[in-house]
Write a protein that holds these residues in place. Sequence first.
Motif: not given
Length: 156
Positions: A1-6, A61-63
């Motif tokens: 799962m791609k995890v990112s912050l925004r 954010l996860a995916d």
Amino acid sequence: MKVSLRETQDGDLPIFWEQLTDPQLQYMAAATRKYHYDRAHFDQFWASVRSNPTVLLWTVLADGVVAGYASVGGSPSEREVSYVVGRAYWGRGIASQALAELIRLEETRPLHATAAADNVGSIRVLEKCGFVMTGSGRDFARARGQEIDVVHLKLS
């Protein structure tokens, strides 16, 4: 799962409300505040947080889907991390990845954290990201209606 912050957007707030009012999440976090139970206080709290230039606030954010938030706040000498990941995302490494990214973005050290002593998952997330326990204490846990043991952690 791609995890990112925004950056947090207005449309994220209803998801945060849903997550913060989850009784299981409240029990695990233990240290709930009035804004966890009252929508008007929730709206006031988030307006204050979002307008405070000393708070670093990101949506997790996860995916590409909002999974929670991660933040750092407090004075330069007492910066404290906070994060919430909705229950649907527990146990997938999302909190660990989000916190790792948050502490990469926040260069101030030390960073502090506090967790309920029985919140093994949150303590594990903090330790994976380099935090070490520095002490313990007692605090009133509104979500549990009683005092509980807490642990204090620090990232140097």
